[in-house]
Write an enzyme that holds these catalytic residues in place. Structure first.
Site, PDB file in Angstrom:
ATOM      1  N   ARG A 265      -8.765  -1.478   5.473  1.00  0.00           N
ATOM      2  CA  ARG A 265      -7.548  -1.562   4.663  1.00  0.00           C
ATOM      3  C   ARG A 265      -6.881  -0.204   4.631  1.00  0.00           C
ATOM      4  NH1 ARG A 265      -8.686   2.218   2.222  1.00  0.00           N
ATOM      5  NH2 ARG A 265      -7.095   1.802   0.674  1.00  0.00           N
ATOM      6  N   GLY A 266      -5.605  -0.206   4.272  1.00  0.00           N
ATOM      7  CA  GLY A 266      -4.780   0.985   4.378  1.00  0.00           C
ATOM      8  C   GLY A 266      -3.866   0.830   5.574  1.00  0.00           C
ATOM      9  N   ALA A 267      -2.561   0.970   5.341  1.00  0.00           N
ATOM     10  CA  ALA A 267      -1.579   0.658   6.384  1.00  0.00           C
ATOM     11  C   ALA A 267      -1.840   1.361   7.717  1.00  0.00           C
ATOM     12  CB  ALA A 267      -0.169   0.964   5.871  1.00  0.00           C
TER      13      ALA A 267
ATOM     14  N   ARG B  71      -1.925  -9.676   7.487  1.00  0.00           N
ATOM     15  CA  ARG B  71      -1.435  -9.164   6.204  1.00  0.00           C
ATOM     16  C   ARG B  71       0.051  -8.845   6.357  1.00  0.00           C
ATOM     17  NH1 ARG B  71      -4.829  -5.019   2.836  1.00  0.00           N
ATOM     18  NH2 ARG B  71      -3.676  -6.095   1.195  1.00  0.00           N
TER      19      ARG B  71
ATOM     20  N   GLN C 165      -9.887   0.196  -5.539  1.00  0.00           N
ATOM     21  CA  GLN C 165      -9.949   1.124  -4.400  1.00  0.00           C
ATOM     22  C   GLN C 165      -9.964   2.582  -4.835  1.00  0.00           C
ATOM     23  OE1 GLN C 165      -7.701  -1.455  -4.646  1.00  0.00           O
ATOM     24  NE2 GLN C 165      -7.090  -2.199  -2.629  1.00  0.00           N
TER      25      GLN C 165
ATOM     26  N   ASP D 113       2.639   1.424   1.824  1.00  0.00           N
ATOM     27  CA  ASP D 113       2.513   0.477   2.924  1.00  0.00           C
ATOM     28  C   ASP D 113       3.841   0.229   3.622  1.00  0.00           C
ATOM     29  OD1 ASP D 113      -0.338  -1.252   2.883  1.00  0.00           O
ATOM     30  OD2 ASP D 113       0.097  -0.064   1.113  1.00  0.00           O
TER      31      ASP D 113
ATOM     32  N   ASN E 193       3.744  -0.161  -2.458  1.00  0.00           N
ATOM     33  CA  ASN E 193       2.380   0.387  -2.447  1.00  0.00           C
ATOM     34  C   ASN E 193       1.513  -0.485  -3.340  1.00  0.00           C
ATOM     35  OD1 ASN E 193       0.511   2.433  -1.543  1.00  0.00           O
ATOM     36  ND2 ASN E 193       0.525   3.251  -3.623  1.00  0.00           N
ATOM     37  N   LYS E 194       0.262  -0.152  -3.425  1.00  0.00           N
ATOM     38  CA  LYS E 194      -0.700  -0.953  -4.178  1.00  0.00           C
ATOM     39  C   LYS E 194      -0.200  -1.244  -5.585  1.00  0.00           C
ATOM     40  CE  LYS E 194      -3.653  -2.236  -2.717  1.00  0.00           C
ATOM     41  NZ  LYS E 194      -3.740  -3.557  -2.056  1.00  0.00           N
TER      42      LYS E 194
END
Length: 348
Positions: A49-51, A92, A199, A240, A250-251
């Protein structure tokens, strides 16, 4: 005390090797992936995970998807490349790096269609490795630019994980933290735990602690108090996707942090590699927001924390308006308002 750095992504023995981030911080497990389908699943269930690192993983996934393809015609091979790219793009929807990497892999195949099928496959693997190498350099450059905004002894708040675990090395939002450590600076990092997937506590705190960086975990609803106590001099987050006007996805929870930072007059910085900047998306309103399963909210650790039948709204991301953003830090430099005009300049 510094420990061995965790490596989120590697290419080893003709396979994609990923650190399973769903098991952190309790278990450190590396898993090999040899098909596009297994890479899709790893992205979707957030083993990776993480763009930025999602984009790199998808690039390797394209190669894995066509590696065993036996069609001998150029048209047949290109059709298969497009098919694999379209499939991986469904893993995603919010991280623009995913689509950027897939478009780049498809373009490389099209530009080299004159080669033999065997040579084309080799070329796709070379491109995936190049995307991997580029990300490492991009992260360091972001860190160097961000460090000009920091000073020794600062208190810095971050949200979610835009660290080395979300990229190939250094991270984006955490890059200046690693570089500050190299300079001998003592930054005091506060990491929001970042509900519902945590996270910030399971990933950011883990990697910074292993690197010997001073990090304190707080719950998301403690951010306002910590800011009010004067412990935070700057906020830095990853993202992202950046829209053309400077809105950032973003998150989930980032929007609230930005509002608090604005209220307390604390700079709010966004670390964004240029592949994350999407000039085709005018504003944050057009960014698709992924919604995830209810179990992440009410059954996170195998035990219900709310009635099983509860209605749950679980967007994975939110959009922070550009008005709340002090600066966007890219590998090409620091971008400030007006973002619509200045974001275009870094691509010129």
């Amino acid at each position: 005390m510094m420990e061995e750095q965790l490596i989120p992504i590697q290419w080893k023995d003709d396979a994609l090797v990923l650190l399973d981030q769903t098991l952190l911080p309790n278990e450190i497990v590396y898993e090999s992936f040899k098909t596009a389908e297994s890479v899709w699943d790893a992205i979707q269930v957030m083993k990776v995970r993480g763009a930025p690192v999602i984009g790199v993983s998808a690039a390797y996934g394209v190669y894995l998807g066509v590696k065993e393809f036996a069609e001998s015609t150029e048209e047949g091979f290109m059709d298969e490349v497009r098919k694999v790219c379209t499939y991986l793009a469904t893993s995603r929807p919010t991280a623009v790096n995913l689509f950027w990497a897939l478009e780049r892999m498809e373009s490389v195949a099209a530009d080299n269609i004159h080669l033999s099928i065997s040579q084309l496959k080799d070329r796709l693997l070379e491109e995936a490795k190049e995307i991997h190498r580029e990300d490492e350099e991009i992260n360091r450059q972001i860190g160097e630019h961000a460090l000009t905004l920091f000073h020794d002894g600062m208190g810095v708040l971050t949200h979610c994980n835009a660290g080395a675990l979300a990229t190939t090395k250094y991270g984006t939002a955490t890059a200046p933290m690693y570089l500050a450590k190299e300079k001998g600076w003592d930054l005091k990092i506060f990491s929001d735990e970042t509900r519902p997937r945590l996270q910030g506590s399971t990933l950011t705190a883990l990697e910074l602690q292993r690197a010997g960086i001073d990090v304190t975990v707080i719950t998301d609803n403690m951010a306002a108090m910590v800011m009010s106590q004067g412990k935070i001099d700057a906020v830095i987050v990853g993202c992202d996707r950046v829209a053309a006007n400077g809105d950032i996805a973003n998150k989930i929870g980032t929007l609230g942090v930005s509002i608090l930072a604005k209220y307390y007059n604390i700079p709010f910085y966004v670390a964004a590699p240029t592949p994350t900047i999407d000039l085709k998306t005018p504003t944050g309103k057009e960014i698709p927001i992924e919604e995830r399963d209810a179990s992440e909210v009410i059954n996170r650790f195998g035990q219900y924390s709310a009635p099983k039948e509860s209605k749950v709204y679980n967007p994975a991301f939110d959009v922070t308006p550009h008005e709340n953003v002090t600066a966007i830090i890219t590998e090409k430099g620091i971008v400030k308002a007006p973002f619509t005009e200045n974001l275009k300049k870094i691509f010129q």
